[in-house]
Design a protein around this motif. Structure first.
Motif, short mmCIF file in Angstrom:
data_model
loop_
_atom_site.label_atom_id
_atom_site.label_comp_id
_atom_site.label_asym_id
_atom_site.label_seq_id
_atom_site.Cartn_x
_atom_site.Cartn_y
_atom_site.Cartn_z
N ASN A 12 0.84 -1.20 0.00
CA ASN A 12 0.00 0.00 0.00
C ASN A 12 0.88 1.25 0.00
OD1 ASN A 12 -2.54 1.39 0.14
ND2 ASN A 12 -2.03 1.88 2.25
N ASN A 13 1.90 1.27 0.85
CA ASN A 13 2.81 2.43 0.90
C ASN A 13 3.52 2.64 -0.44
OD1 ASN A 13 2.13 2.94 3.54
ND2 ASN A 13 3.91 1.89 4.40
N GLU A 14 4.00 1.56 -1.04
CA GLU A 14 4.66 1.66 -2.34
C GLU A 14 3.70 2.13 -3.42
OE1 GLU A 14 7.23 -1.54 -3.60
OE2 GLU A 14 7.77 -1.97 -1.50
N LEU A 15 2.47 1.62 -3.35
CA LEU A 15 1.46 2.00 -4.32
C LEU A 15 1.14 3.49 -4.20
CD1 LEU A 15 -0.44 1.04 -6.55
CD2 LEU A 15 -2.12 0.49 -4.78
N VAL A 16 0.96 3.98 -2.99
CA VAL A 16 0.70 5.40 -2.76
C VAL A 16 1.88 6.23 -3.26
CG1 VAL A 16 0.41 7.17 -0.97
CG2 VAL A 16 -0.93 5.06 -0.88
N LYS A 17 3.10 5.78 -2.95
CA LYS A 17 4.31 6.49 -3.39
C LYS A 17 4.37 6.55 -4.92
CE LYS A 17 9.32 6.39 -2.92
NZ LYS A 17 10.48 5.66 -2.42
N CYS A 18 4.07 5.43 -5.58
CA CYS A 18 4.07 5.41 -7.05
C CYS A 18 3.01 6.35 -7.62
CB CYS A 18 3.82 4.00 -7.56
SG CYS A 18 5.25 2.92 -7.40
N ILE A 19 1.82 6.34 -7.02
CA ILE A 19 0.74 7.24 -7.48
C ILE A 19 1.15 8.70 -7.29
CG2 ILE A 19 -1.61 7.99 -7.00
CD1 ILE A 19 -2.30 5.04 -6.41
N GLU A 20 1.74 9.02 -6.14
CA GLU A 20 2.20 10.40 -5.90
C GLU A 20 3.28 10.80 -6.90
OE1 GLU A 20 3.42 10.33 -1.81
OE2 GLU A 20 1.38 10.74 -1.06
N GLU A 21 4.18 9.87 -7.19
CA GLU A 21 5.24 10.15 -8.17
C GLU A 21 4.65 10.39 -9.55
OE1 GLU A 21 9.02 7.70 -9.68
OE2 GLU A 21 8.83 7.74 -7.49
N LEU A 22 3.66 9.58 -9.94
CA LEU A 22 3.00 9.78 -11.23
C LEU A 22 2.27 11.12 -11.27
CD1 LEU A 22 1.58 6.19 -11.92
CD2 LEU A 22 3.47 7.34 -13.11
N CYS A 23 1.62 11.47 -10.17
CA CYS A 23 0.93 12.77 -10.10
C CYS A 23 1.92 13.92 -10.22
CB CYS A 23 0.13 12.89 -8.79
SG CYS A 23 -1.34 11.86 -8.74
N PHE A 24 3.07 13.79 -9.56
CA PHE A 24 4.10 14.83 -9.65
C PHE A 24 4.58 14.98 -11.09
CE2 PHE A 24 8.59 16.01 -9.73
CZ PHE A 24 8.53 17.24 -9.10
N LYS A 25 4.85 13.83 -11.74
CA LYS A 25 5.32 13.87 -13.14
C LYS A 25 4.25 14.46 -14.05
CE LYS A 25 8.69 10.13 -12.82
NZ LYS A 25 9.09 8.82 -13.31
N ARG A 26 2.98 14.10 -13.79
CA ARG A 26 1.89 14.66 -14.60
C ARG A 26 1.81 16.17 -14.40
NH1 ARG A 26 -3.74 13.58 -12.51
NH2 ARG A 26 -2.98 15.24 -11.17
N ASP A 27 1.93 16.65 -13.16
CA ASP A 27 1.88 18.09 -12.89
C ASP A 27 3.03 18.81 -13.57
OD1 ASP A 27 -0.39 17.67 -11.38
OD2 ASP A 27 0.66 17.79 -9.43
N GLU A 28 4.21 18.22 -13.54
CA GLU A 28 5.37 18.81 -14.21
C GLU A 28 5.12 18.87 -15.72
OE1 GLU A 28 8.86 20.66 -14.97
OE2 GLU A 28 7.93 20.36 -13.01
N LEU A 29 4.58 17.80 -16.27
CA LEU A 29 4.26 17.77 -17.70
C LEU A 29 3.21 18.83 -18.04
CD1 LEU A 29 4.71 16.41 -20.42
CD2 LEU A 29 2.94 14.74 -19.80
N ASN A 30 2.21 18.99 -17.16
CA ASN A 30 1.20 20.03 -17.38
C ASN A 30 1.82 21.42 -17.41
OD1 ASN A 30 -1.17 18.57 -17.75
ND2 ASN A 30 -1.63 18.49 -15.55
N ARG A 31 2.79 21.68 -16.51
CA ARG A 31 3.47 22.98 -16.52
C ARG A 31 4.24 23.19 -17.83
NH1 ARG A 31 3.87 21.82 -11.03
NH2 ARG A 31 5.80 20.64 -11.22
N GLN A 32 4.89 22.16 -18.30
CA GLN A 32 5.62 22.26 -19.57
C GLN A 32 4.67 22.49 -20.73
OE1 GLN A 32 7.78 18.55 -19.60
NE2 GLN A 32 9.40 19.32 -18.25
#
Length: 114
Positions: A12-32
């Motif tokens: 569960n912790n790894e899954l949450v971490k992966c989801i947060e990482e994907l959200c961060f990457k998506r937000d960065e991509l949105n800024r670009q």
């Protein structure tokens, strides 16, 4: 059962971490994406402004080229007419000298050489 609970918690912790990482990457991509869309909009505006300016310059250039052609034509016609005047003046001068010479002979006293 506690091992399974611990494993589940780890997953569960790894899954949450992966989801947060994907959200961060998506937000960065949105800024670009937003940055590039802004640049695209600015470039399209610049293209529009430059296209209008190019159109105005082309129109002005066409008018000036036409005016220059008119100047060239007028100058050529004037120079040709001036050359005719010079030729006529030269002819007139030759005729005048000849007539003056004839008049001079006519006014000379006749018995001088005889």
């Amino acid at each position: 059962m506690s091992q399974q609970g611990a494993a589940l918690q780890t997953y569960n912790n790894e899954l949450v971490k992966c989801i947060e990482e994907l959200c961060f990457k998506r937000d960065e991509l949105n800024r670009q994406i937003q940055k590039e869309e802004e640049e695209k909009s600015r470039l399209q505006h610049d293209i529009h402004v430059l296209t209008e300016k190019l159109s105005r310059v082309n129109e002005s250039l066409a008018r000036r080229l036409t005016a220059r052609a008119d100047f060239d034509r007028t100058i050529a016609e004037t120079e040709a007419a001036y050359m005719k005047i010079l030729e006529s003046s030269q002819t007139l001068l030759s005729v005048l000298k000849k007539e003056a010479g004839n008049l001079g002979k006519a006014t000379e006293p006749r018995g001088k050489g005889h």
